[in-house]
Design a protein around this motif. Structure first.
Motif, mmCIF file in Angstrom:
data_model
loop_
_atom_site.group_PDB
_atom_site.id
_atom_site.type_symbol
_atom_site.label_atom_id
_atom_site.label_comp_id
_atom_site.label_asym_id
_atom_site.label_seq_id
_atom_site.Cartn_x
_atom_site.Cartn_y
_atom_site.Cartn_z
ATOM 1 N N ASP A 45 49.135 45.282 45.836
ATOM 2 C CA ASP A 45 49.098 44.711 44.482
ATOM 3 C C ASP A 45 49.497 43.239 44.461
ATOM 4 O O ASP A 45 48.865 42.420 43.793
ATOM 5 C CB ASP A 45 50.040 45.493 43.554
ATOM 6 N N TYR A 46 50.582 42.903 45.195
ATOM 7 C CA TYR A 46 51.058 41.507 45.138
ATOM 8 C C TYR A 46 50.047 40.564 45.807
ATOM 9 O O TYR A 46 49.884 39.408 45.397
ATOM 10 C CB TYR A 46 52.454 41.380 45.772
ATOM 11 N N TRP A 60 46.712 41.059 45.785
ATOM 12 C CA TRP A 60 45.677 40.854 44.751
ATOM 13 C C TRP A 60 46.162 39.858 43.707
ATOM 14 O O TRP A 60 45.386 39.028 43.239
ATOM 15 C CB TRP A 60 45.323 42.194 44.081
ATOM 16 N N GLY A 61 47.447 39.954 43.363
ATOM 17 C CA GLY A 61 47.994 39.029 42.360
ATOM 18 C C GLY A 61 47.810 37.580 42.783
ATOM 19 O O GLY A 61 47.348 36.748 41.996
ATOM 20 N N TYR A 92 44.181 36.455 42.575
ATOM 21 C CA TYR A 92 43.802 36.128 41.189
ATOM 22 C C TYR A 92 44.431 34.810 40.728
ATOM 23 O O TYR A 92 43.835 34.061 39.963
ATOM 24 C CB TYR A 92 44.208 37.277 40.243
ATOM 25 N N VAL A 93 45.652 34.544 41.202
ATOM 26 C CA VAL A 93 46.319 33.273 40.853
ATOM 27 C C VAL A 93 45.502 32.090 41.385
ATOM 28 O O VAL A 93 45.210 31.130 40.653
ATOM 29 C CB VAL A 93 47.763 33.234 41.426
ATOM 30 N N GLY A 115 42.206 31.773 39.491
ATOM 31 C CA GLY A 115 42.410 31.278 38.126
ATOM 32 C C GLY A 115 42.762 29.803 38.077
ATOM 33 O O GLY A 115 42.176 29.036 37.298
ATOM 34 N N PHE A 116 43.705 29.380 38.939
ATOM 35 C CA PHE A 116 44.102 27.964 38.933
ATOM 36 C C PHE A 116 42.936 27.065 39.372
ATOM 37 O O PHE A 116 42.712 26.007 38.775
ATOM 38 C CB PHE A 116 45.314 27.730 39.846
ATOM 39 N N MET A 169 40.445 26.775 36.501
ATOM 40 C CA MET A 169 40.899 25.892 35.411
ATOM 41 C C MET A 169 40.838 24.423 35.857
ATOM 42 O O MET A 169 40.452 23.547 35.080
ATOM 43 C CB MET A 169 42.320 26.275 34.973
ATOM 44 N N PHE A 203 52.296 32.164 35.229
ATOM 45 C CA PHE A 203 51.606 33.351 35.756
ATOM 46 C C PHE A 203 51.554 34.461 34.707
ATOM 47 O O PHE A 203 52.320 34.453 33.744
ATOM 48 C CB PHE A 203 52.342 33.879 37.002
ATOM 49 N N VAL A 245 54.366 43.235 37.995
ATOM 50 C CA VAL A 245 53.384 42.936 39.042
ATOM 51 C C VAL A 245 52.613 41.671 38.661
ATOM 52 O O VAL A 245 52.136 41.551 37.526
ATOM 53 C CB VAL A 245 52.392 44.112 39.203
ATOM 54 N N LEU A 246 52.524 40.744 39.622
ATOM 55 C CA LEU A 246 51.760 39.510 39.389
ATOM 56 C C LEU A 246 50.269 39.853 39.284
ATOM 57 O O LEU A 246 49.726 40.543 40.148
ATOM 58 C CB LEU A 246 51.987 38.566 40.583
ATOM 59 N N ILE A 247 49.607 39.383 38.212
ATOM 60 C CA ILE A 247 48.174 39.703 38.082
ATOM 61 C C ILE A 247 47.296 38.460 37.947
ATOM 62 O O ILE A 247 46.083 38.562 37.865
ATOM 63 C CB ILE A 247 47.893 40.654 36.887
ATOM 64 N N GLY A 248 47.881 37.254 37.921
ATOM 65 C CA GLY A 248 47.015 36.063 37.874
ATOM 66 C C GLY A 248 47.699 34.866 37.253
ATOM 67 O O GLY A 248 48.888 34.919 36.907
ATOM 68 N N ALA A 249 46.926 33.781 37.117
ATOM 69 C CA ALA A 249 47.424 32.560 36.486
ATOM 70 C C ALA A 249 47.482 32.763 34.974
ATOM 71 O O ALA A 249 46.701 33.545 34.421
ATOM 72 C CB ALA A 249 46.499 31.390 36.812
#
Lengths: 227, 54
Positions: free
Chosen positions: A163-164, A166-167, A170-171, A174-175, A178, B4, B16-20
């Motif tokens: 999970d972390y 995947w997090g 996605y970060v 996403g960044f 943007m 985040f 749980v981290l899911i994105g920006a």
């Protein structure tokens, strides 16, 4: 035949020998640019319009356009490495020296005047490097994210990563997405500026005028094709 | 302002981290607008100065 008529003919022949247009972008490179632009704008629209409130079925168009962009980027990399002048887009020592001279000049200091650029200005090269980092980050993370959706070609399998992990994927996605909005805004602004119009025209029609070539580019640094 | 997005784990424990964070979207747009306005202003001033020098 009189001497003046011979001179006039020689003058016409010389004019014919020097084309008034200098080739800047081949059709295949222009097609790549505009297809990439269409992909990027579609990806930004399908990513961010639902976030700001325009709800629609965005995922199908988003991932298929993402795959198309990945294929385009791969083709571009192969083409840049094998057929194009790869180093023409890399920042070199002369760019750094001229960048320093531009800065010194802007600050009112005396010193040597900056030289003319080759095919691309240092800031264009810097912009390209920035876009390359962002798009490659988006493509790499986007391709991994395809593992989280069912498509006609594969079934989803999100369990390959924790999970972390995947997090963070996605970060990064996403960044980078943007930041791409900022870069696209700046790109469109420069494309529309009248003093940069020759670059936009060359991305539409392929050429700049010989006068623009001689006025703005160092012919020793850009061995341009002529037509 | 958050950097985040997190979701609450169904098993309890830490988020749980899911994105920006999408709250940052407007700041990226503002950054683009600031670069454009600053460049346009600097260009306007320097071209006026160059015109006066000629």
């Amino acid at each position: 035949m009189t001497v003046s008529r011979v001179n006039a003919q020689a003058h016409v022949s010389a004019a014919d020998a020097v084309p008034d247009r200098v080739k800047r972008h081949l059709l295949v490179d222009r097609a790549y640019h505009w297809l990439m632009a269409a992909c990027i704008l579609t990806l930004l629209a399908t990513a961010f319009l639902p976030i700001i409130g325009y709800k629609f079925e965005w995922l199908g168009l988003h991932w298929t356009t993402g795959v198309a962009l990945s294929a385009l980027v791969l083709i571009h990399i192969v083409r840049a490495v094998i057929w194009q002048d790869f180093w023409a887009m890399m920042i070199d020592r002369v760019d750094l020296r001229d960048g320093w001279r531009h800065l010194a000049q802007a600050l009112g200091r005396n010193g040597a005047a900056p030289g003319k650029p080759g095919k691309y200005k240092a800031l264009q090269k810097l912009y390209h490097a920035g876009i390359a980092v962002l798009v490659l980050s988006i493509v790499a993370t986007g391709l991994l994210m395809l593992l989280k959706i069912d498509t006609p070609l594969w079934r989803r399998n999100p369990y390959v990563l924790a999970d972390y992990q995947w997090g963070w994927i996605y970060v990064v996605h996403g960044f980078a997405a943007m930041a791409l909005i900022t870069m696209v805004m700046i790109h469109i602004y420069f494309a529309l500026r009248p003093d940069e119009w020759r670059f936009t025209r060359s991305m539409l029609r392929g050429w700049i005028t010989r006068r623009e070539f001689e006025e703005h580019h160092d012919q020793a640094r850009w061995a341009a094709d002529e037509r | 302002m958050q950097l985040f997005r997190y979701s609450t784990s169904i098993y309890g424990g830490s988020d749980v981290l899911i994105g920006a964070s999408w709250d940052l979207l407007k700041w990226f747009v503002i950054a683009g607008a600031v670069v454009i306005v600053l460049h346009a202003a600097v260009k306007a001033v320097t071209s006026r100065r160059a015109g006066r020098a000629q």
